[in-house]
Design an enzyme around this catalytic site. Structure first.
Site, short mmCIF file in Angstrom:
data_model
loop_
_atom_site.label_atom_id
_atom_site.label_comp_id
_atom_site.label_asym_id
_atom_site.label_seq_id
_atom_site.Cartn_x
_atom_site.Cartn_y
_atom_site.Cartn_z
N HIS A 1 0.83 -1.20 0.00
CA HIS A 1 0.00 0.00 0.00
C HIS A 1 0.87 1.25 0.00
CE1 HIS A 1 0.31 1.06 4.36
NE2 HIS A 1 0.39 -0.24 4.55
N ASP B 1 6.20 1.99 6.70
CA ASP B 1 4.94 1.28 6.50
C ASP B 1 4.10 2.10 5.52
OD1 ASP B 1 2.46 0.07 6.71
OD2 ASP B 1 2.15 0.62 8.80
N GLU C 1 -4.97 1.71 2.94
CA GLU C 1 -4.81 0.59 3.87
C GLU C 1 -4.93 1.05 5.32
OE1 GLU C 1 -2.75 -2.42 6.44
OE2 GLU C 1 -2.32 -0.30 6.23
N GLU C 2 -4.39 2.25 5.60
CA GLU C 2 -4.27 2.68 7.00
C GLU C 2 -5.61 2.96 7.67
OE1 GLU C 2 -1.77 2.20 8.62
OE2 GLU C 2 -0.03 2.30 7.30
N HIS D 1 4.40 3.68 12.67
CA HIS D 1 3.39 4.74 12.79
C HIS D 1 3.89 5.93 13.60
CE1 HIS D 1 -0.40 2.20 11.64
NE2 HIS D 1 0.63 1.98 10.84
#
Lengths: 346, 354
Positions: B64, B177, B211-212, B322
């Site tokens: 992603h 990420d 995605e998040e 994150h």
């Protein structure tokens, strides 16, 4: 006017955690060479810059700003190169998890403060770890970390000096090096205006811990002391000091306190008013929380005033000040020194 | 720095919060120019690059493009900017962070997340994280009108964090990420292109959105492609910090990518786990089982799509995920790339979908 951003970036980039103010030599020598006749370090660690009198008959005026800042110190090396730390000065623990730091070991190293992953956190999701329970991730092996990072190594916030809107800047160590910038800018203006008296700039140490300033002042015994430090600017959600509403951009804040010198300070406020210098006044009846608490009682006593630069997010790596406020502080201080010296303010 | 890591640095520095992945997609399109057979973009912004295989069996390789970010929700009379999180944050990693604020195609300006200074906090407030609704972004604005010259409600903010090497082969940056998954996919396409390889599987390299926030673009992509098998490339949170017992570490940085057996979105088929782990073993690629049921990723959507898809998730162990300062081991990037490449180029007959 001096290049304030350049001075701020020179003064805030090295190591100057309280008690470890040794990473500043380059900036200090630059300041000495540009503005002063001599620089010396007195036994308690403060740096004294002197510009000798060019003409007789002036009072000896000292401008003080402290050059130390809050930080951390390494207390133990753990497995996989993680470090235990303790705080130096009053750290704001809200900004520590996953923060970038600089480790001043045998080499200057990058590190990141550990942020515990959610599945390892227990209890209240809003409670913050105490500094002594935090770790720094060095990415090194334990052996390499032990070799490069002795226990007692100072650690500082890592930051990038950033410009915001309206001539504001964001970075670390503005408490109190941004006031040193104001003082240097004031002295540059006095030099340009041909001021003839002696000028002393004291960049004092350990303010965040023990206010070592008194040692230097004892030796200097100036006729007047102008102390400059940062003050907490009003920000939203801030109800504690609801009546104290000085914000960044309002110009310097003058502290009126029974323990500095009320008459001297009132003379300063009158001067600012009469000559139209932007300022606010803040009453701190019995404590200013700065070097100005201690300087008045040194030696035979020193008439002292405190003028502050409003600052947001104090003791973080995201302190915010307005360079307009710094420039206004410098102009006000320079004008007042000329008045004290008997020279008319132009 | 290896070519893949150079691309990763560029991807990490891009401004790409959820539903604003355009800058990341632009970089990927530029990187992959002329190296694929087919390129499609769907209505929500997923990019799919197809490299035709010798067979018609479809392998979906997915990463992603979005990162966790903030959305501007209000500007107060003093010019302070309030926000809502877009994606899952530990509130403790927000206060004090420098940000870039803006939107795609708009100049990004610097700001920072602030709240009261420690000197202004009550004793009850000290030692506690500040709730998100008590924090705001400061861009140095003087008033609402002044702030609105630069920022609008609906704009985004992402961390301002550099990409640097430190320690023994560690790298720190933001948005690891899942830009790391995007970089690995690009690296595989580059390898196939440079070596003029025709893979056995019909390969669909999918750079997905959203995605998040869980409402993932991978759903749309998987339902459209209807793959026979899927590989999800991700970053996974690990707790390999001093003092953490082995059973709570999830995985260890430096020991290769993880292969998940279970997370909060997927119970992976054991034949897929064995397939990936065996490929790693047979090719001397370090890899490890993700040893904890935590997190979740696009596999959760993909494995249930279009009648069910055999899916494997390969992730880079990443500390402080994150946050502005995610940390991973660069050797793990290399191992993750090699394992993913082995899976991508594996003959269909040697996989669980033969």
């Amino acid at each position: 006017m001096a290049d304030l951003f350049d001075l701020a970036s020179r003064l805030t980039c090295g190591c100057s955690v309280s008690g470890f103010e040794h990473g500043q030599e380059e900036a200090l020598e630059y300041i000495r060479d540009k503005y002063f006749d001599e620089m010396r370090r007195e036994p308690a660690g403060s740096y004294v810059f002197v510009r000798h009198a060019k003409k007789p008959g002036y009072p000896r005026i000292m401008f003080d700003a402290h050059m130390d800042e809050v930080g951390m110190m390494v207390t133990q090396i753990l497995d996989d190169g993680f470090l235990r730390i303790t705080s130096i000065g009053g750290l704001d623990t809200r900004i520590l998890p996953a923060a970038d730091v600089t480790i001043y070991g045998k080499e200057t190293l990058y590190g990141v403060i550990v942020s515990t992953p959610p599945h390892l956190q227990s209890g209240d999701a809003m409670s913050l770890p105490k500094v002594d329970d935090l770790m720094i991730d060095t990415g090194l092996s334990k052996e390499k970390a032990e070799e490069l990072i002795p226990v007692g190594t100072p650690v500082s916030y890592r930051f990038k000096l950033t410009r915001l809107q309206n001539n504001c800047i964001c970075g670390k160590g503005f408490d109190d090096k941004i006031c040193a910038v104001a003082g240097i800018a004031a002295i540059e203006q006095l030099i340009n205006d041909g001021y003839g008296g002696e000028l002393i700039l004291l960049l004092s140490t350990k303010e965040e811990i023990s206010r070592a300033v008194v040692a230097a002042v004892y030796e200097l015994q100036p006729d007047y002391a102008i102390v400059s430090d940062v003050c907490c600017a009003w920000v939203p959600e801030c109800d504690k000091d609801a009546k104290r509403k000085t914000t960044v951009g309002d110009g310097p804040e003058i502290s009126l306190s029974a323990i500095t010198d009320v008459r001297f300070t009132k003379r300063f406020i009158e001067f600012a008013k009469k000559n139209g210098y932007r300022h606010t006044v803040c009453v701190e009846a019995t404590s200013t929380g700065t070097n100005a608490n201690d300087i008045p009682l040194v030696g035979l006593g020193v008439p002292t005033l405190l003028v502050s630069v409003p600052l947001k997010n104090m003791h973080t790596y995201s302190e915010v000040v307005s360079l307009d406020d710094v420039a206004d502080t410098a102009a006000l201080v320079a004008g007042f020194i000329k008045e004290l010296g008997g020279e008319h303010n132009g | 720095m290896a070519k893949g890591l150079q691309l990763l640095e560029k991807l990490c520095q891009a401004f790409g919060p959820t539903s604003c992945e355009y800058e990341v997609a632009d970089l990927i399109c530029e990187e992959l120019q002329g190296k694929y057979d087919e390129h499609t973009v769907d209505f929500i912004g997923d990019h799919v690059f197809r490299i035709k295989g010798k067979t018609d069996r479809k392998l979906m390789l997915s990463a992603h493009m979005d990162e966790v970010g903030l959305m501007i929700s209000a500007i107060d009379e003093h010019g302070y900017i309030y926000f809502q999180p877009v994606g899952g944050f530990d509130v403790k990693v927000l206060c004090g962070r420098k940000l870039f604020v803006g939107d795609y195609g708009k100049e990004k300006i610097s700001g920072l997340i602030a709240s009261k200074a420690i000197h202004q906090q009550s004793w009850e407030e000290r030692g506690k994280a500040t709730p998100i609704n008590k924090m705001y972004i400061d861009i140095g604005a003087k008033s609402k009108e002044d702030a609105e010259k630069y920022v609008s409600v609906g704009d985004y903010a992402v961390f301002d964090s550099d990409f640097i090497r430190f320690g023994d082969g560690m790298i720190k940056g933001k948005a690891i990420d899942d830009r790391i998954g995007c970089a690995v996919l690009c690296d595989i396409i580059n390898y196939i292109h440079e070596n003029k390889i025709t893979p056995d599987f019909d390969l669909y390299f999918c750079f997905t959105v959203r995605e998040e926030v869980g409402r993932s673009g991978a759903v749309v992509t998987a339902n459209r492609i209807k793959p026979d098998m899927a590989l999800v490339l991700e970053a996974t949170a690990v707790g390999d910090i001093a003092g953490t017992p082995a059973h709570k570490r999830v995985a260890d940085t430096g020991k290769g990518p993880t292969v998940s057996f279970m997370d909060h979105g997927t119970a992976y088929r054991s034949e897929m786990i064995d397939f990936a782990m065996k490929l790693g073993r047979d090719n001397d690629i370090p890899c490890q089982l993700k040893r904890y049921v935590s997190g979740g990723n696009d596999a959760g959507h993909i494995h249930k799509s279009s009648g069910g898809v055999k899916t494997v998730a390969v992730s880079c162990p990443t500390r402080y995920i994150h946050s502005a300062s995610c940390v991973f081991n660069e050797a793990d990037y290399d191992s993750m790339y090699r394992l993913a490449r082995q899976i991508a180029l594996c003959p269909v007959s040697e996989t669980p979908v033969k």
